[in-house]
Design an enzyme around this catalytic site. Sequence first.
Site, short mmCIF file in Angstrom:
data_model
loop_
_atom_site.label_atom_id
_atom_site.label_comp_id
_atom_site.label_asym_id
_atom_site.label_seq_id
_atom_site.Cartn_x
_atom_site.Cartn_y
_atom_site.Cartn_z
N ASN A 1 40.40 -1.06 18.62
CA ASN A 1 41.81 -1.46 18.66
C ASN A 1 41.97 -2.83 18.03
O ASN A 1 41.11 -3.70 18.19
CB ASN A 1 42.30 -1.53 20.12
CG ASN A 1 43.80 -1.75 20.21
OD1 ASN A 1 44.57 -0.85 19.92
ND2 ASN A 1 44.20 -2.95 20.59
N GLU B 1 44.06 0.72 14.34
CA GLU B 1 44.97 -0.02 13.46
C GLU B 1 44.30 -0.42 12.14
O GLU B 1 44.97 -0.52 11.11
CB GLU B 1 45.47 -1.29 14.15
CG GLU B 1 46.49 -1.06 15.26
CD GLU B 1 45.87 -0.80 16.62
OE1 GLU B 1 44.63 -0.61 16.69
OE2 GLU B 1 46.63 -0.77 17.61
N ASP C 1 57.99 -17.90 23.26
CA ASP C 1 57.77 -16.51 22.82
C ASP C 1 58.96 -16.03 21.99
O ASP C 1 59.84 -16.80 21.62
CB ASP C 1 57.50 -15.61 24.04
CG ASP C 1 56.49 -14.52 23.70
OD1 ASP C 1 56.60 -13.94 22.61
OD2 ASP C 1 55.59 -14.25 24.50
C1 LIG Z 1 52.75 -12.40 16.09
C2 LIG Z 1 52.44 -11.56 17.29
C3 LIG Z 1 51.93 -12.15 18.44
C4 LIG Z 1 51.59 -11.38 19.54
N1 LIG Z 1 51.03 -11.96 20.64
C5 LIG Z 1 50.60 -11.19 21.66
C6 LIG Z 1 49.88 -11.76 22.76
O1 LIG Z 1 49.67 -12.96 22.81
N2 LIG Z 1 49.43 -10.93 23.72
C7 LIG Z 1 49.61 -9.57 23.68
O2 LIG Z 1 49.15 -8.87 24.58
N3 LIG Z 1 50.32 -9.02 22.68
C8 LIG Z 1 50.80 -9.79 21.67
N4 LIG Z 1 51.46 -9.23 20.62
C9 LIG Z 1 51.76 -7.81 20.65
C10 LIG Z 1 50.54 -7.01 20.34
O3 LIG Z 1 50.15 -7.08 19.00
C11 LIG Z 1 50.88 -5.61 20.79
O4 LIG Z 1 50.41 -5.62 22.08
C12 LIG Z 1 50.25 -4.48 20.08
O5 LIG Z 1 50.93 -4.24 18.88
C13 LIG Z 1 50.26 -3.25 20.97
O6 LIG Z 1 49.31 -2.38 20.51
P1 LIG Z 1 48.03 -1.92 21.39
O7 LIG Z 1 48.55 -1.37 22.68
O8 LIG Z 1 47.37 -0.91 20.51
O9 LIG Z 1 47.20 -3.14 21.61
C14 LIG Z 1 51.83 -9.99 19.52
C15 LIG Z 1 52.36 -9.40 18.38
C16 LIG Z 1 52.66 -10.18 17.27
C17 LIG Z 1 53.21 -9.51 16.05
#
Ligand SMILES: Cc1cc2nc3c(=O)[nH]c(=O)nc-3n(C[C@H](O)[C@H](O)[C@H](O)COP(=O)(O)O)c2cc1C
Length: 431
Positions: free
Chosen positions: A135, A196, A242
């Site tokens: 992931n 991804e 945020d």
């Molecule tokens: C710029 C940016 C910052 C992010 N920061 C966080 C973070 O600090 N913690 C988090 O859990 N998700 C954060 N996210 C969201 C994660 O990327 C998101 O959880 C992810 O796309 C979900 O996919 P997954 O369930 O496959 O991990 C952020 C996304 C972006 C675009």
Amino acid sequence: MNTLEEENELVRISREVSHQYEVANVMNTLREKPTIFEHVSGFDFPVFGGITSNRDIIARGVGTEKESLLKILVNALRNPTDCPLVSQAPCQDVVIQGDEVNLDILPMLLHLPGDGGRYGTATVAIMKDPDTGRNACYHRIMQVGKNKCTARLIPKRQTRTTYDKIEGEIEMAICVGNSVPVMVAASLGPPSGVDELKIANTLDETPLVKCVTKDLEVPSESEFVLEGRITRDLDREGPFVDLTETRDFERQEPVFVVDCITHRKDAMWQILLPGRMEHKILMGMPKEPTIYDQVSQVTHCKNVLVTMGGGSWLHGIVQIEKQTPEDGKKAIDAAFKGHGSMKHVLIVDEDVNIYDPIEVEWAIATRFQGHRDLVVKPDQPGSSLDPSGDHSGKKTRTTKVGIDATIPPDVAPENYSKVEYKEVDLHDYLR
Ligand SMILES: Cc1cc2nc3c(=O)[nH]c(=O)nc-3n(C[C@H](O)[C@H](O)[C@H](O)COP(=O)(O)O)c2cc1C
């Protein structure tokens, strides 16, 4: 970045700047144009940012134009492809291990007074779940020691799900200084089990290399890789701004111990301003294909926009070509499936330009009746980012609202279409 420079779209700041607020303030004043800060006081590495700060440069970064971006992302989401594996990689030009590891060498920024500490934000974290596999997603990291950060792991997302499921530590590699395809793919959040990095590879070839100290593969062209472990120790994380531009409060989050830093010999540290445009676009835009995908399963979806006014996260507009009277309501349910954090969604017909807020409001004004077209879903799982949600339990609860502003059934559609005046050539009248 070379392309941007050739086209005169890259800003270079040669004056010495401080990592404490100054880089963030200059970047914000530049409206996040692609920029390199060549000299950051006290650090050997330049800092850069802004390479995904608008839809045009993102589109160019994945080899297309703005108008085709949604299609390209939908295609990549549906067709992930295996990344080539290489044995030699620029991201491992320099390897720092063991006691030599010191995060103080990295120009992690202090963004705003009141922040909990120095933060890494353009931080793509790669880990493996024993059941669902690799992931990649973003986790902001706040430095809390020489080789330690706390990582914000949002509940229900993959990293936190794995962390809650297994005992012991999770190997994780945080990549900083990534290609546009990696940055976009990491923010897509596809269903669990979809890799991804393979999506990034469909957008543009994304070779991977094995980490030096961990059983993980990372994009070989990253600028920096922090190889480490998410431990069971907790420490403070935050406060930090945020997406909603409001301050996210301090929490106890897992400690990420860095065992090894690898980087390019001419590495540049990447930054991403929290709560500003680049953060918003990266959060919201990749939800458009996931919404599109779900809505396409119930009706003919034409276009999707996650709007800036909703913090690029909480509000969406879906344009459909209605096939049956129920399609508007079906699209509402499907859109919420496509983006679980969305709070309000609006469904419009093909003739409404979703990029024009006045036209969208006009559709609500002329086609929508609350008693008939409003869908209210109380007590739903909601976004942790919404200050108005109920955050008293373990997970945020919210009321979701769908507005079906499509032309109602059994009416004369011409009564719902805008009349057009004829354009004349004013030269004929103003002589
Ligand atoms: C710029 C940016 C910052 C992010 N920061 C966080 C973070 O600090 N913690 C988090 O859990 N998700 C954060 N996210 C969201 C994660 O990327 C998101 O959880 C992810 O796309 C979900 O996919 P997954 O369930 O496959 O991990 C952020 C996304 C972006 C675009």
